[in-house]
Scaffold this motif. Structure first.
Motif, mmCIF file in Angstrom:
data_model
loop_
_atom_site.group_PDB
_atom_site.id
_atom_site.type_symbol
_atom_site.label_atom_id
_atom_site.label_comp_id
_atom_site.label_asym_id
_atom_site.label_seq_id
_atom_site.Cartn_x
_atom_site.Cartn_y
_atom_site.Cartn_z
ATOM 1 N N VAL A 238 -4.978 -5.471 -3.214
ATOM 2 C CA VAL A 238 -5.406 -4.612 -2.103
ATOM 3 C C VAL A 238 -4.733 -3.240 -2.219
ATOM 4 N N ALA A 239 -3.450 -3.243 -2.544
ATOM 5 C CA ALA A 239 -2.684 -1.998 -2.637
ATOM 6 C C ALA A 239 -3.207 -1.100 -3.754
ATOM 7 N N LEU A 240 -3.581 -1.690 -4.871
ATOM 8 C CA LEU A 240 -4.057 -0.884 -6.011
ATOM 9 C C LEU A 240 -5.358 -0.155 -5.682
ATOM 10 N N LYS A 241 -6.100 -0.658 -4.705
ATOM 11 C CA LYS A 241 -7.340 -0.005 -4.289
ATOM 12 C C LYS A 241 -7.052 1.316 -3.565
ATOM 13 N N GLU A 242 -5.775 1.541 -3.228
ATOM 14 C CA GLU A 242 -5.378 2.789 -2.569
ATOM 15 C C GLU A 242 -5.534 3.983 -3.508
ATOM 16 N N ILE A 243 -5.555 3.723 -4.806
ATOM 17 C CA ILE A 243 -5.668 4.811 -5.783
ATOM 18 C C ILE A 243 -7.116 4.890 -6.240
ATOM 19 N N SER A 244 -7.745 6.042 -6.038
ATOM 20 C CA SER A 244 -9.127 6.191 -6.497
ATOM 21 C C SER A 244 -9.113 6.365 -8.008
ATOM 22 N N LYS B 27 0.837 -1.208 0.000
ATOM 23 C CA LYS B 27 0.000 0.000 0.000
ATOM 24 C C LYS B 27 0.871 1.257 0.000
ATOM 25 N N THR B 28 1.872 1.278 0.859
ATOM 26 C CA THR B 28 2.766 2.431 0.958
ATOM 27 C C THR B 28 3.511 2.639 -0.346
ATOM 28 N N PHE B 29 3.994 1.539 -0.923
ATOM 29 C CA PHE B 29 4.734 1.580 -2.182
ATOM 30 C C PHE B 29 3.865 2.179 -3.295
ATOM 31 N N VAL B 30 2.641 1.663 -3.407
ATOM 32 C CA VAL B 30 1.718 2.126 -4.454
ATOM 33 C C VAL B 30 1.396 3.607 -4.284
ATOM 34 N N ARG B 31 1.046 4.008 -3.066
ATOM 35 C CA ARG B 31 0.724 5.421 -2.832
ATOM 36 C C ARG B 31 1.896 6.329 -3.191
ATOM 37 N N GLY B 32 3.069 5.967 -2.725
ATOM 38 C CA GLY B 32 4.257 6.788 -2.957
ATOM 39 C C GLY B 32 4.640 6.885 -4.420
ATOM 40 N N LYS B 33 4.753 5.755 -5.099
ATOM 41 C CA LYS B 33 5.184 5.754 -6.501
ATOM 42 C C LYS B 33 4.138 6.410 -7.406
ATOM 43 N N PHE B 34 2.882 6.261 -7.046
ATOM 44 C CA PHE B 34 1.829 6.893 -7.839
ATOM 45 C C PHE B 34 1.872 8.410 -7.646
ATOM 46 N N ARG B 35 1.944 8.836 -6.389
ATOM 47 C CA ARG B 35 1.907 10.264 -6.090
ATOM 48 C C ARG B 35 3.173 10.990 -6.565
#
Length: 156
Positions: A97-103, A64-72
């Motif tokens: 689950v992590a990909l759901k962090e991005i709306s 989740k942290t990885f996805v949020r950070g790399k996306f942002r």
């Protein structure tokens, strides 16, 4: 002569607790760190179990942290995020689950933003070459090809 520090299980465990507390880590990174410390496989397993049980190591939280950070920060698309997480041996479940962090809203807004920005940056007179350059850039960043071409047709 090769004089590398050796660690007791307790010393290694403390060191790895700090390593994991400082920043989210995946199992692969922690295992590699323990191997570098020349720990034997039994000690590595024992320390890994300790770190997981005491919540220093959590694959889902890492993803989740990885996805949020790399996306942002890097504006990576889902293809690139999935590829990088698989490379780190993250389970399909944790990736999903992590990909759901991005709306969806954020996702499409970001694609829109970087497409416009890249179109302005590419100084190419030939429309087809310009489209290709922008598309290559977005595809490399892991954006889905159908979305990329949809966006390009909207702007170019």
């Amino acid at each position: 002569m090769n004089l590398q520090k050796t660690y007791t299980i307790d010393e290694a465990q403390k060191k790895l607790e700090n390593y994991c507390a400082y920043q989210e880590r995946c199992h692969k990174e922690v295992r590699a760190k323990l191997k570098n410390m020349r720990m034997i496989p039994e000690a590595i397993d024992k320390i890994m179990v300790h770190l997981i049980n005491h919540n220093f190591l959590n694959e889902e939280r890492f993803a989740k942290t990885f996805v949020r950070g790399k996306f942002r920060i890097k504006k990576w698309g889902k293809n690139r995020l999935v590829r990088e997480l698989k490379f780190k041996d993250i389970s399909k479940y944790a990736i999903d689950v992590a990909l759901k962090e991005i709306s969806d809203e954020d996702y499409f807004e970001t694609l829109d933003e970087i497409t416009q920005k890249r179109i302005e940056q590419v100084k190419e007179k030939n429309l087809y070459k310009k489209k290709k350059k922008v598309a290559d850039y977005l595809l490399y960043r892991g954006w889905e090809s159908n979305l990329v071409y949809e966006k390009l047709n909207e702007y170019l």
